[in-house]
Design an enzyme around this catalytic site. Sequence first.
Site, short mmCIF file in Angstrom:
data_model
loop_
_atom_site.label_atom_id
_atom_site.label_comp_id
_atom_site.label_asym_id
_atom_site.label_seq_id
_atom_site.Cartn_x
_atom_site.Cartn_y
_atom_site.Cartn_z
N LEU A 1 0.82 -1.22 0.00
CA LEU A 1 0.00 0.00 0.00
C LEU A 1 0.85 1.27 0.00
CD1 LEU A 1 -2.63 -1.21 2.61
CD2 LEU A 1 -2.74 -1.35 0.10
N HIS B 1 -3.45 4.40 -2.32
CA HIS B 1 -4.44 3.54 -1.66
C HIS B 1 -5.07 4.27 -0.46
CE1 HIS B 1 -1.71 0.29 -3.38
NE2 HIS B 1 -2.88 -0.01 -3.90
N LYS C 1 -5.31 6.19 -11.64
CA LYS C 1 -4.07 5.86 -12.35
C LYS C 1 -4.36 4.75 -13.36
CE LYS C 1 -0.75 3.34 -10.82
NZ LYS C 1 -0.52 2.30 -11.86
N GLN D 1 -8.89 0.57 -16.40
CA GLN D 1 -9.48 -0.41 -15.46
C GLN D 1 -10.79 0.14 -14.87
OE1 GLN D 1 -7.25 -2.80 -12.40
NE2 GLN D 1 -7.90 -1.18 -11.03
O1 PAF Z 1 -5.86 -2.00 -9.22
C1 PAF Z 1 -5.53 -3.06 -8.63
O2 PAF Z 1 -4.75 -3.05 -7.66
C2 PAF Z 1 -6.08 -4.39 -9.11
O3 PAF Z 1 -6.20 -4.42 -10.48
C3 PAF Z 1 -7.41 -4.77 -8.43
C4 PAF Z 1 -8.52 -3.78 -8.78
C5 PAF Z 1 -7.22 -4.83 -6.92
C6 PAF Z 1 -7.86 -6.16 -8.92
O4 PAF Z 1 -6.91 -7.13 -8.61
#
Ligand code: PAF
Length: 283
Positions: free
Chosen positions: A33, A37, A151, A155
């Site tokens: 982390l 995060h 970032k 995703q």
């Molecule tokens: O962004 C991340 O750290 C990963 O892609 C996630 C969303 C935890 C899925 O494993």
Amino acid sequence: MEIIFDLKGLRGAVSGWKNQGNSIALVPTMGNLHLGHLSLIEGAKDQADRTVVSIFVNPIQFGHGEDYELYPSTLEQDLDILRDANVDLVFAPNLDELYPAGIEADTRITVPDISDILCGEFRPGHFSGVATVVMKLLINVQPDYAFFGEKDYQQTLVIRRMVSDLLLPVKVLTLPIIREENGLAMSSRNSYLNESQKQLSSGIYKAIEKAATMLRTGADSFDGIEKSSVDWLEELGFKVEYFSIRRRQDLKLVNDGVDKSLIILVAAWIGDTRLIDNLQVDI
Ligand code: PAF
């Protein structure tokens, strides 16, 4: 702070909270982390009564030859950080808990179109791996809110599309990139960089800032800006996978004169480390 390794314990804890009428926010992570995060965790705590952080390095989102085996595992350090941040529950399952049928035979979720471009082109199967594990987490935590960092902008769009297509009752919330002082976007993978690579890596942010200025002032065509940015980064020693100006809502190519909400995205290697970054630009 509860630390839970199994699904049964997780389901018990969240159903207890739900029965008490508490709202729940989930922050999925792969651990190691950093301040990025922590900003998601602060956002989650502001939004919901209870915050769940998951820590799981998800093998199926890594391609062959990628850094799954090397990916930093820092559970004890992460738990200290999460305790200090007053998180309610950490879910840190092992592989068998999330993939009882094994990782080869497992059911996969594939989000069309958006998964195949940009990072998806260079990392085939990556977004399917992400979507699958996030789905497993959402089903079991049943959060009201799920937090993701910008970032990994592509995703966030993959996850939003999955949530929308599969009618999941969760609100996806995203928060801006947190940067090092030199502009480098915070990432768990930055721990692979040595000091001189770290300094050099600020070039990525400089390149997208320069490109953003050119976009705002109309200094060059989109193609021209992309090309000169790639050249500049390669001169600095990066190996660029893509440097691309896209529409922010779906990462499709920009309709010149029509689309105004844009995003500049870059993926580049420095030595053995792949870095990604992006910057949202309004023109
Ligand atoms: O962004 C991340 O750290 C990963 O892609 C996630 C969303 C935890 C899925 O494993």
